[in-house]
Motif scaffolding. Structure first.
Motif, short mmCIF file in Angstrom:
data_model
loop_
_atom_site.label_atom_id
_atom_site.label_comp_id
_atom_site.label_asym_id
_atom_site.label_seq_id
_atom_site.Cartn_x
_atom_site.Cartn_y
_atom_site.Cartn_z
N SER A 53 12.87 1.81 8.07
CA SER A 53 13.99 0.95 7.65
C SER A 53 14.39 1.19 6.20
O SER A 53 15.26 0.49 5.68
CB SER A 53 13.63 -0.52 7.87
OG SER A 53 12.52 -0.89 7.09
N GLY A 54 13.77 2.16 5.52
CA GLY A 54 14.17 2.53 4.17
C GLY A 54 13.40 1.86 3.05
O GLY A 54 13.71 2.08 1.88
N GLU A 55 12.40 1.04 3.37
CA GLU A 55 11.59 0.42 2.32
C GLU A 55 10.65 1.46 1.71
O GLU A 55 10.04 2.24 2.44
CB GLU A 55 10.75 -0.73 2.89
CG GLU A 55 11.57 -1.91 3.36
CD GLU A 55 10.70 -2.94 4.03
OE1 GLU A 55 10.50 -4.01 3.44
OE2 GLU A 55 10.20 -2.65 5.14
N ARG A 56 10.54 1.45 0.39
CA ARG A 56 9.76 2.45 -0.34
C ARG A 56 8.51 1.80 -0.93
O ARG A 56 8.61 0.76 -1.58
CB ARG A 56 10.64 3.03 -1.45
CG ARG A 56 10.10 4.24 -2.12
CD ARG A 56 11.14 4.75 -3.09
NE ARG A 56 10.80 6.06 -3.60
CZ ARG A 56 10.89 6.39 -4.88
NH1 ARG A 56 11.29 5.51 -5.76
NH2 ARG A 56 10.57 7.59 -5.27
N PHE A 57 7.35 2.44 -0.70
CA PHE A 57 6.07 1.93 -1.19
C PHE A 57 5.37 3.01 -2.01
O PHE A 57 5.37 4.17 -1.62
CB PHE A 57 5.16 1.55 -0.02
CG PHE A 57 5.72 0.47 0.86
CD1 PHE A 57 5.40 -0.85 0.65
CD2 PHE A 57 6.58 0.78 1.90
CE1 PHE A 57 5.91 -1.85 1.46
CE2 PHE A 57 7.10 -0.20 2.72
CZ PHE A 57 6.77 -1.53 2.50
N MET A 58 4.75 2.61 -3.11
CA MET A 58 4.03 3.55 -3.96
C MET A 58 2.53 3.49 -3.64
O MET A 58 1.98 2.42 -3.38
CB MET A 58 4.23 3.20 -5.43
CG MET A 58 3.48 4.14 -6.35
SD MET A 58 3.69 3.85 -8.13
CE MET A 58 3.97 2.14 -8.29
N LEU A 59 1.89 4.64 -3.69
CA LEU A 59 0.44 4.74 -3.52
C LEU A 59 -0.23 4.26 -4.80
O LEU A 59 0.11 4.71 -5.89
CB LEU A 59 0.03 6.19 -3.22
CG LEU A 59 -1.46 6.47 -3.08
CD1 LEU A 59 -2.07 5.68 -1.93
CD2 LEU A 59 -1.68 7.96 -2.90
#
Length: 112
Positions: A53-59
């Motif tokens: 859905s386009g949500e961006r998550f950082m490691l």
């Protein structure tokens, strides 16, 4: 456009790998510090996963700090050993982001 990294949602490694393995998710790599060709261990990169859905998550690390990879060996180890990416597109200019990498089934660490 400058983006504040800390404002992004974050994931620990296990959750990051789980989300990256889902259909429609892609992995992005950002070059934070450009590598120096005269030094063996130089450069800094961040990994992100973008869900369908386009949500961006950082490691992030266990202490919720940015998980900065600071060597090409670490970059390749995470990309292929842990995430089992279909290809690796590495940015070498600070601020550059490469997108479109997909995590394939398998990898060194199995997901439960």
């Amino acid at each position: 456009m400058t983006m504040k990294r800390r404002a992004l949602p974050v994931l620990l490694e296990r959750d990051f790998r789980s989300l990256a393995a889902k259909d429609g998710a892609t992995v992005e790599i950002e070059c934070v510090t450009a590598p120096n060709p005269d030094e063996r261990f130089s450069g800094e990169w961040l990994f992100y996963v973008v869900n369908a859905s386009g949500e961006r998550f950082m490691l992030v690390t266990a202490l919720a700090r940015e998980r900065i990879v600071n060597s090409s060996i670490g970059l390749f180890g995470l990309a292929f050993g842990k995430l089992n990416l279909d290809h690796l597109d590495v940015p070498f200019i600070a601020g550059d982001v490469r997108t479109g990498m997909r995590s394939r089934p398998g990898g060194r660490d199995s997901l439960e």
